[in-house]
Design a protein around this motif. Structure first.
Motif, mmCIF file in Angstrom:
data_model
loop_
_atom_site.group_PDB
_atom_site.id
_atom_site.type_symbol
_atom_site.label_atom_id
_atom_site.label_comp_id
_atom_site.label_asym_id
_atom_site.label_seq_id
_atom_site.Cartn_x
_atom_site.Cartn_y
_atom_site.Cartn_z
ATOM 1 N N ARG A 44 1.151 -1.388 -0.247
ATOM 2 C CA ARG A 44 0.321 -0.062 -0.278
ATOM 3 C C ARG A 44 0.866 0.943 0.022
ATOM 4 O O ARG A 44 0.349 2.489 -0.723
ATOM 5 C CB ARG A 44 -1.309 -0.049 1.021
ATOM 6 C CG ARG A 44 -1.700 -1.493 0.904
ATOM 7 C CD ARG A 44 -2.946 -0.610 2.145
ATOM 8 N NE ARG A 44 -3.548 -2.195 2.528
ATOM 9 C CZ ARG A 44 -4.401 -2.873 1.694
ATOM 10 N NH1 ARG A 44 -4.880 -1.848 0.906
ATOM 11 N NH2 ARG A 44 -5.685 -3.829 1.951
ATOM 12 N N ILE A 55 1.888 2.398 -3.269
ATOM 13 C CA ILE A 55 0.763 2.395 -4.401
ATOM 14 C C ILE A 55 0.929 3.581 -4.402
ATOM 15 O O ILE A 55 0.848 5.286 -4.602
ATOM 16 C CB ILE A 55 -0.266 1.640 -3.551
ATOM 17 C CG1 ILE A 55 -0.258 0.466 -4.419
ATOM 18 C CG2 ILE A 55 -1.220 2.640 -5.408
ATOM 19 C CD1 ILE A 55 0.164 0.397 -6.101
ATOM 20 N N GLU A 56 1.383 4.647 -2.837
ATOM 21 C CA GLU A 56 0.892 6.102 -2.329
ATOM 22 C C GLU A 56 2.358 6.481 -3.083
ATOM 23 O O GLU A 56 2.037 7.884 -3.676
ATOM 24 C CB GLU A 56 0.702 5.563 -0.792
ATOM 25 C CG GLU A 56 -0.320 5.691 0.162
ATOM 26 C CD GLU A 56 -0.191 5.689 1.379
ATOM 27 O OE1 GLU A 56 0.917 6.290 1.356
ATOM 28 O OE2 GLU A 56 -1.004 4.753 2.107
ATOM 29 N N GLU A 82 1.533 6.366 -7.063
ATOM 30 C CA GLU A 82 -0.013 7.172 -7.619
ATOM 31 C C GLU A 82 0.178 8.330 -8.424
ATOM 32 O O GLU A 82 -0.553 8.778 -9.133
ATOM 33 C CB GLU A 82 -0.761 6.614 -6.339
ATOM 34 C CG GLU A 82 -2.391 7.616 -6.954
ATOM 35 C CD GLU A 82 -3.312 7.113 -5.518
ATOM 36 O OE1 GLU A 82 -4.674 7.121 -6.399
ATOM 37 O OE2 GLU A 82 -3.190 6.399 -4.819
ATOM 38 N N PHE A 109 0.953 8.703 -11.608
ATOM 39 C CA PHE A 109 -0.191 7.998 -13.346
ATOM 40 C C PHE A 109 -0.735 9.412 -13.224
ATOM 41 O O PHE A 109 -0.891 10.859 -13.195
ATOM 42 C CB PHE A 109 -1.453 7.438 -12.895
ATOM 43 C CG PHE A 109 -0.806 6.353 -11.478
ATOM 44 C CD1 PHE A 109 0.079 5.676 -11.943
ATOM 45 C CD2 PHE A 109 -1.803 5.146 -11.075
ATOM 46 C CE1 PHE A 109 0.436 4.406 -11.397
ATOM 47 C CE2 PHE A 109 -1.819 4.452 -10.064
ATOM 48 C CZ PHE A 109 -0.793 3.809 -10.141
ATOM 49 N N LYS A 143 -3.282 12.611 -15.316
ATOM 50 C CA LYS A 143 -4.390 13.595 -14.006
ATOM 51 C C LYS A 143 -4.604 13.493 -15.631
ATOM 52 O O LYS A 143 -4.640 13.834 -16.580
ATOM 53 C CB LYS A 143 -3.246 13.713 -13.699
ATOM 54 C CG LYS A 143 -2.383 13.753 -12.554
ATOM 55 C CD LYS A 143 -3.234 12.636 -11.525
ATOM 56 C CE LYS A 143 -2.500 12.542 -10.593
ATOM 57 N NZ LYS A 143 -2.911 11.935 -9.943
ATOM 58 N N ASN A 183 -8.058 -2.642 -6.063
ATOM 59 C CA ASN A 183 -7.428 -1.563 -6.084
ATOM 60 C C ASN A 183 -6.120 -1.416 -7.082
ATOM 61 O O ASN A 183 -6.353 -0.191 -7.660
ATOM 62 C CB ASN A 183 -6.838 -1.270 -4.511
ATOM 63 C CG ASN A 183 -8.138 -1.108 -3.910
ATOM 64 O OD1 ASN A 183 -9.052 -1.358 -4.275
ATOM 65 N ND2 ASN A 183 -7.608 -0.984 -2.033
ATOM 66 N N ILE A 184 -4.828 -1.703 -7.199
ATOM 67 C CA ILE A 184 -3.516 -1.867 -7.562
ATOM 68 C C ILE A 184 -4.270 -1.480 -9.210
ATOM 69 O O ILE A 184 -4.118 -1.006 -10.075
ATOM 70 C CB ILE A 184 -3.054 -2.842 -7.506
ATOM 71 C CG1 ILE A 184 -2.009 -2.582 -6.740
ATOM 72 C CG2 ILE A 184 -1.871 -2.690 -9.068
ATOM 73 C CD1 ILE A 184 -1.284 -4.106 -6.090
ATOM 74 N N TYR A 196 -6.362 1.630 -10.349
ATOM 75 C CA TYR A 196 -5.699 2.015 -10.338
ATOM 76 C C TYR A 196 -4.971 2.848 -12.124
ATOM 77 O O TYR A 196 -5.416 4.017 -11.923
ATOM 78 C CB TYR A 196 -4.069 2.449 -9.629
ATOM 79 C CG TYR A 196 -4.504 2.275 -8.283
ATOM 80 C CD1 TYR A 196 -5.377 3.746 -7.532
ATOM 81 C CD2 TYR A 196 -3.760 1.872 -6.703
ATOM 82 C CE1 TYR A 196 -5.597 4.591 -6.000
ATOM 83 C CE2 TYR A 196 -4.019 1.851 -5.553
ATOM 84 C CZ TYR A 196 -4.691 2.947 -4.968
ATOM 85 O OH TYR A 196 -5.518 3.252 -3.637
ATOM 86 N N ARG A 202 -7.517 3.122 -14.673
ATOM 87 C CA ARG A 202 -8.271 4.369 -14.130
ATOM 88 C C ARG A 202 -7.324 5.397 -14.903
ATOM 89 O O ARG A 202 -8.172 6.465 -15.525
ATOM 90 C CB ARG A 202 -8.632 5.046 -12.920
ATOM 91 C CG ARG A 202 -9.685 4.832 -12.531
ATOM 92 C CD ARG A 202 -9.964 4.762 -10.853
ATOM 93 N NE ARG A 202 -11.592 4.515 -10.949
ATOM 94 C CZ ARG A 202 -12.053 4.235 -8.707
ATOM 95 N NH1 ARG A 202 -11.429 4.633 -8.190
ATOM 96 N NH2 ARG A 202 -13.826 3.777 -8.921
ATOM 97 N N SER A 203 -6.263 4.988 -14.851
ATOM 98 C CA SER A 203 -5.042 6.191 -15.409
ATOM 99 C C SER A 203 -4.922 5.936 -16.501
ATOM 100 O O SER A 203 -3.884 6.393 -17.483
ATOM 101 C CB SER A 203 -3.960 5.731 -14.918
ATOM 102 O OG SER A 203 -2.749 4.825 -14.695
#
Length: 216
Positions: free
Chosen positions: A67, A70-71, A74, A77, A79, A103-104, A107, A110-111
């Motif tokens: 986690r 990922i923080e 992120e 990624f 925008k 969740n990965i 991410y 969506r990106s």
């Protein structure tokens, strides 16, 4: 020789793992490559757990480190990516509360232009079908880690058939226990147990359904 980042993750060296991730992302290494290496480290943790070398607390620790990874990545990624016209309903199947892998994937989806409706964890089969109907989505992603929950995925597919929706919905299942046999048993269209394969599948579906934008 194993990559230094994989080794740090496998050894649950949080400080070194996060430092290496920060160093590599700033040096231009892709987020996808970093996640895959960390995932390999987590898989080693899982193997050591099954061998009795690591304990449950170590498994939990590996997820917490992931986690943190990922923080860090992120913000790197893309925008304000233009949506490609493809929406996906995604969630972890009923009885399972694992969400890190889900969740990965979300991410990265969506990106790269996908709209994702995240239903969270412990999702009843009926909720997947209702949400697909409400959103008009033609793609369903179901995540699972616990093998005894696989039967509930089969139920989702059966409900789609009963609702007359099966022909228009692509069903993708993912997680460590999934394989060709599980795909065939559940009636899903695709399966993936790594991020690279998952992204390839969703890109292929987007192309097939006529996405409005090129999915990178």
């Amino acid at each position: 020789m194993e990559d230094e980042l994989v080794r740090a993750m496998a050894n649950l060296d949080e400080e070194k793992t996060l430092a290496l991730v920060t160093e590599r992302i700033k040096a231009g290494t892709s987020a996808l490559e970093i996640v895959e290496k960390c995932k390999r480290g987590v898989e080693i943790v899982g193997k050591r757990y099954s061998e009795g070398v690591y304990y449950l607390s170590d498994l939990i620790m590996s997820e917490e480190i992931f986690r943190g990874v990922i923080e860090i990545i992120e913000p790197y990624f893309p925008k304000d990516v233009a949506e490609n016209g493809i929406s996906i309903v995604m969630g972890t199947i009923e009885g399972d509360i694992h969400d890190l892998g889900k969740n990965i994937v979300i991410y990265f989806l969506r990106s790269t232009g996908f709209r994702v409706y995240d239903l969270g964890v412990d999702v009843p089969p009926e909720k997947f079908v209702v949400t697909l109907n409400q959103t008009g989505s033609r793609v369903l992603g179901i995540c699972v880690l616990l093998t005894f929950c696989i039967g509930s995925i089969k139920k989702v597919v059966k409900l789609l058939e009963e609702a007359g929706m099966r022909d228009r919905v692509k069903v993708v299942i993912g997680g460590y226990p999934v394989n060709q046999q599980v795909k065939d048993y559940t009636g899903a269209d695709y399966y993936a147990n790594d991020l690279v394969k998952a992204m390839e599948i969703f890109r292929g579906i987007a192309s097939e359904l006529g996405a409005r934008a090129v999915v990178g």
